[in-house]
Write a protein that holds these residues in place. Structure first.
Motif, PDB file in Angstrom:
ATOM      1  N   ARG A  85      67.014  42.146  35.217  1.00  0.00           N
ATOM      2  CA  ARG A  85      66.271  42.635  34.046  1.00  0.00           C
ATOM      3  C   ARG A  85      65.816  41.468  33.163  1.00  0.00           C
ATOM      4  NH1 ARG A  85      68.730  46.778  29.695  1.00  0.00           N
ATOM      5  NH2 ARG A  85      66.901  46.899  28.396  1.00  0.00           N
ATOM      6  N   MET A  86      66.707  40.505  32.960  1.00  0.00           N
ATOM      7  CA  MET A  86      66.351  39.335  32.163  1.00  0.00           C
ATOM      8  C   MET A  86      65.246  38.534  32.853  1.00  0.00           C
ATOM      9  SD  MET A  86      70.152  38.156  30.924  1.00  0.00           S
ATOM     10  CE  MET A  86      69.626  36.812  29.858  1.00  0.00           C
ATOM     11  N   GLY A  87      65.359  38.371  34.169  1.00  0.00           N
ATOM     12  CA  GLY A  87      64.326  37.657  34.922  1.00  0.00           C
ATOM     13  C   GLY A  87      62.988  38.377  34.855  1.00  0.00           C
ATOM     14  N   ALA A  88      63.024  39.708  34.907  1.00  0.00           N
ATOM     15  CA  ALA A  88      61.787  40.481  34.798  1.00  0.00           C
ATOM     16  C   ALA A  88      61.149  40.292  33.420  1.00  0.00           C
ATOM     17  CB  ALA A  88      62.070  41.961  35.063  1.00  0.00           C
ATOM     18  N   ASN A  89      61.965  40.205  32.371  1.00  0.00           N
ATOM     19  CA  ASN A  89      61.422  39.944  31.032  1.00  0.00           C
ATOM     20  C   ASN A  89      60.694  38.605  30.992  1.00  0.00           C
ATOM     21  OD1 ASN A  89      62.313  42.318  29.845  1.00  0.00           O
ATOM     22  ND2 ASN A  89      64.243  41.423  29.160  1.00  0.00           N
ATOM     23  N   VAL A  90      61.297  37.580  31.588  1.00  0.00           N
ATOM     24  CA  VAL A  90      60.675  36.250  31.606  1.00  0.00           C
ATOM     25  C   VAL A  90      59.392  36.276  32.425  1.00  0.00           C
ATOM     26  CG1 VAL A  90      60.963  33.847  32.321  1.00  0.00           C
ATOM     27  CG2 VAL A  90      62.851  35.048  31.217  1.00  0.00           C
ATOM     28  N   LEU A  91      59.430  36.929  33.599  1.00  0.00           N
ATOM     29  CA  LEU A  91      58.233  36.996  34.447  1.00  0.00           C
ATOM     30  C   LEU A  91      57.100  37.766  33.777  1.00  0.00           C
ATOM     31  CD1 LEU A  91      59.762  37.514  37.993  1.00  0.00           C
ATOM     32  CD2 LEU A  91      58.623  35.481  37.096  1.00  0.00           C
ATOM     33  N   LEU A  92      57.438  38.862  33.103  1.00  0.00           N
ATOM     34  CA  LEU A  92      56.407  39.631  32.406  1.00  0.00           C
ATOM     35  C   LEU A  92      55.806  38.810  31.266  1.00  0.00           C
ATOM     36  CD1 LEU A  92      54.894  42.295  32.155  1.00  0.00           C
ATOM     37  CD2 LEU A  92      56.721  43.105  30.667  1.00  0.00           C
ATOM     38  N   ASP A  93      56.645  38.112  30.531  1.00  0.00           N
ATOM     39  CA  ASP A  93      56.155  37.242  29.455  1.00  0.00           C
ATOM     40  C   ASP A  93      55.247  36.153  30.014  1.00  0.00           C
ATOM     41  OD1 ASP A  93      55.942  36.299  26.799  1.00  0.00           O
ATOM     42  OD2 ASP A  93      57.547  34.850  27.148  1.00  0.00           O
ATOM     43  N   THR A  94      55.611  35.601  31.164  1.00  0.00           N
ATOM     44  CA  THR A  94      54.797  34.561  31.797  1.00  0.00           C
ATOM     45  C   THR A  94      53.464  35.128  32.268  1.00  0.00           C
ATOM     46  OG1 THR A  94      56.778  33.396  32.513  1.00  0.00           O
ATOM     47  CG2 THR A  94      54.737  32.847  33.638  1.00  0.00           C
ATOM     48  N   ALA A  95      53.499  36.296  32.898  1.00  0.00           N
ATOM     49  CA  ALA A  95      52.268  36.910  33.404  1.00  0.00           C
ATOM     50  C   ALA A  95      51.311  37.260  32.266  1.00  0.00           C
ATOM     51  CB  ALA A  95      52.604  38.160  34.210  1.00  0.00           C
ATOM     52  N   ILE A  96      51.855  37.832  31.203  1.00  0.00           N
ATOM     53  CA  ILE A  96      51.009  38.176  30.055  1.00  0.00           C
ATOM     54  C   ILE A  96      50.510  36.912  29.367  1.00  0.00           C
ATOM     55  CG2 ILE A  96      51.003  39.241  27.758  1.00  0.00           C
ATOM     56  CD1 ILE A  96      52.998  41.291  28.854  1.00  0.00           C
ATOM     57  N   GLY A  97      51.383  35.920  29.245  1.00  0.00           N
ATOM     58  CA  GLY A  97      51.007  34.678  28.576  1.00  0.00           C
ATOM     59  C   GLY A  97      49.952  33.874  29.324  1.00  0.00           C
ATOM     60  N   ALA A  98      49.794  34.126  30.620  1.00  0.00           N
ATOM     61  CA  ALA A  98      48.801  33.386  31.406  1.00  0.00           C
ATOM     62  C   ALA A  98      47.372  33.847  31.124  1.00  0.00           C
ATOM     63  CB  ALA A  98      49.106  33.530  32.892  1.00  0.00           C
ATOM     64  N   ILE A  99      47.218  35.007  30.511  1.00  0.00           N
ATOM     65  CA  ILE A  99      45.884  35.509  30.180  1.00  0.00           C
ATOM     66  C   ILE A  99      45.409  34.801  28.913  1.00  0.00           C
ATOM     67  CG2 ILE A  99      44.533  37.553  29.582  1.00  0.00           C
ATOM     68  CD1 ILE A  99      46.805  39.209  30.921  1.00  0.00           C
ATOM     69  N   PRO A 100      44.274  34.110  28.980  1.00  0.00           N
ATOM     70  CA  PRO A 100      43.793  33.385  27.795  1.00  0.00           C
ATOM     71  C   PRO A 100      43.560  34.327  26.602  1.00  0.00           C
ATOM     72  CG  PRO A 100      42.562  32.748  29.742  1.00  0.00           C
ATOM     73  CD  PRO A 100      43.418  33.909  30.135  1.00  0.00           C
ATOM     74  N   LEU A 101      43.922  33.859  25.435  1.00  0.00           N
ATOM     75  CA  LEU A 101      43.794  34.543  24.146  1.00  0.00           C
ATOM     76  C   LEU A 101      44.622  35.818  24.049  1.00  0.00           C
ATOM     77  CD1 LEU A 101      40.025  33.998  23.343  1.00  0.00           C
ATOM     78  CD2 LEU A 101      41.966  32.689  22.537  1.00  0.00           C
ATOM     79  N   VAL A 102      44.438  36.763  24.959  1.00  0.00           N
ATOM     80  CA  VAL A 102      45.204  38.008  24.927  1.00  0.00           C
ATOM     81  C   VAL A 102      46.692  37.694  25.089  1.00  0.00           C
ATOM     82  CG1 VAL A 102      45.622  40.203  26.128  1.00  0.00           C
ATOM     83  CG2 VAL A 102      43.291  39.366  25.818  1.00  0.00           C
ATOM     84  N   GLY A 103      47.003  36.784  25.993  1.00  0.00           N
ATOM     85  CA  GLY A 103      48.391  36.410  26.235  1.00  0.00           C
ATOM     86  C   GLY A 103      49.027  35.728  25.046  1.00  0.00           C
ATOM     87  N   ASP A 104      48.250  34.952  24.321  1.00  0.00           N
ATOM     88  CA  ASP A 104      48.781  34.271  23.140  1.00  0.00           C
ATOM     89  C   ASP A 104      49.138  35.275  22.051  1.00  0.00           C
ATOM     90  OD1 ASP A 104      48.417  31.799  24.385  1.00  0.00           O
ATOM     91  OD2 ASP A 104      46.330  31.727  23.730  1.00  0.00           O
ATOM     92  N   ALA A 105      48.317  36.304  21.890  1.00  0.00           N
ATOM     93  CA  ALA A 105      48.622  37.352  20.916  1.00  0.00           C
ATOM     94  C   ALA A 105      49.812  38.185  21.392  1.00  0.00           C
ATOM     95  CB  ALA A 105      47.404  38.244  20.702  1.00  0.00           C
ATOM     96  N   ALA A 106      49.905  38.402  22.693  1.00  0.00           N
ATOM     97  CA  ALA A 106      51.002  39.207  23.240  1.00  0.00           C
ATOM     98  C   ALA A 106      52.340  38.492  23.111  1.00  0.00           C
ATOM     99  CB  ALA A 106      50.716  39.545  24.696  1.00  0.00           C
ATOM    100  N   ASP A 107      52.333  37.155  23.072  1.00  0.00           N
ATOM    101  CA  ASP A 107      53.574  36.402  22.892  1.00  0.00           C
ATOM    102  C   ASP A 107      54.263  36.764  21.578  1.00  0.00           C
ATOM    103  OD1 ASP A 107      54.026  34.972  25.166  1.00  0.00           O
ATOM    104  OD2 ASP A 107      52.903  33.210  24.518  1.00  0.00           O
ATOM    105  N   ILE A 108      53.481  37.139  20.593  1.00  0.00           N
ATOM    106  CA  ILE A 108      54.047  37.523  19.308  1.00  0.00           C
ATOM    107  C   ILE A 108      54.647  38.930  19.382  1.00  0.00           C
ATOM    108  CG2 ILE A 108      53.472  37.992  16.885  1.00  0.00           C
ATOM    109  CD1 ILE A 108      51.354  35.782  17.140  1.00  0.00           C
TER     110      ILE A 108
END
Length: 136
Positions: A85-108
């Motif tokens: 579950r923890m690994g999935a959280n990190v992977l999801l954060d990485t996948a979302i963060g890889a999208i330019p601009l949208v990922g940066d807002a999603a990090d918050i």
């Protein structure tokens, strides 16, 4: 003569005991997710969102820091399903963060380190209650 403010000092325990791991992970989560507040909107932001602004390298660094928390949890003996579950959280954060601009807002909005800290602290509170920190 006016006194100069003293520099802020803190030390992180270097042990492998549950209390030391808890202190390190709490400090890392605070640094990555809640370092300062955006004025006017009162939203806490950390270095995860700022480092993530750097294309590719920022995502690699934040993923490595998130993986470190999972590694610490593994060393404490968390069950495999919690680690997954923890690994999935990190992977999801990485996948979302890889999208330019949208990922940066999603990090918050999607704070994987905060979610992983919650999983880890629940485990520590149940299996190592002496590590609890009473704030107040």
């Amino acid at each position: 003569m006016p006194r100069r403010p003293e520099p802020m000092r803190f030390s992180l325990p270097a042990g492998t005991d549950p209390a030391a791991v808890r202190a390190r992970v709490v400090m890392l989560e605070r640094l990555l997710e809640r370092s300062f507040t955006i004025p006017g909107v009162n939203v806490p932001v950390g270095f995860d969102a700022i480092i993530g602004l750097v294309p590719v390298l920022g995502d690699v660094v934040t993923t490595a820091l998130g993986a470190y928390v999972v590694w610490e949890a593994r060393n404490l003996g968390l069950p495999k399903w919690k680690l997954a579950r923890m690994g999935a959280n990190v992977l999801l954060d990485t996948a979302i963060g890889a999208i330019p601009l949208v990922g940066d807002a999603a990090d918050i909005l999607f704070r994987s380190n905060t979610r992983n800290l919650k999983i880890l602290t629940r485990h520590l509170d149940k299996h190592h209650p002496e590590t609890r920190v009473i704030e107040g």
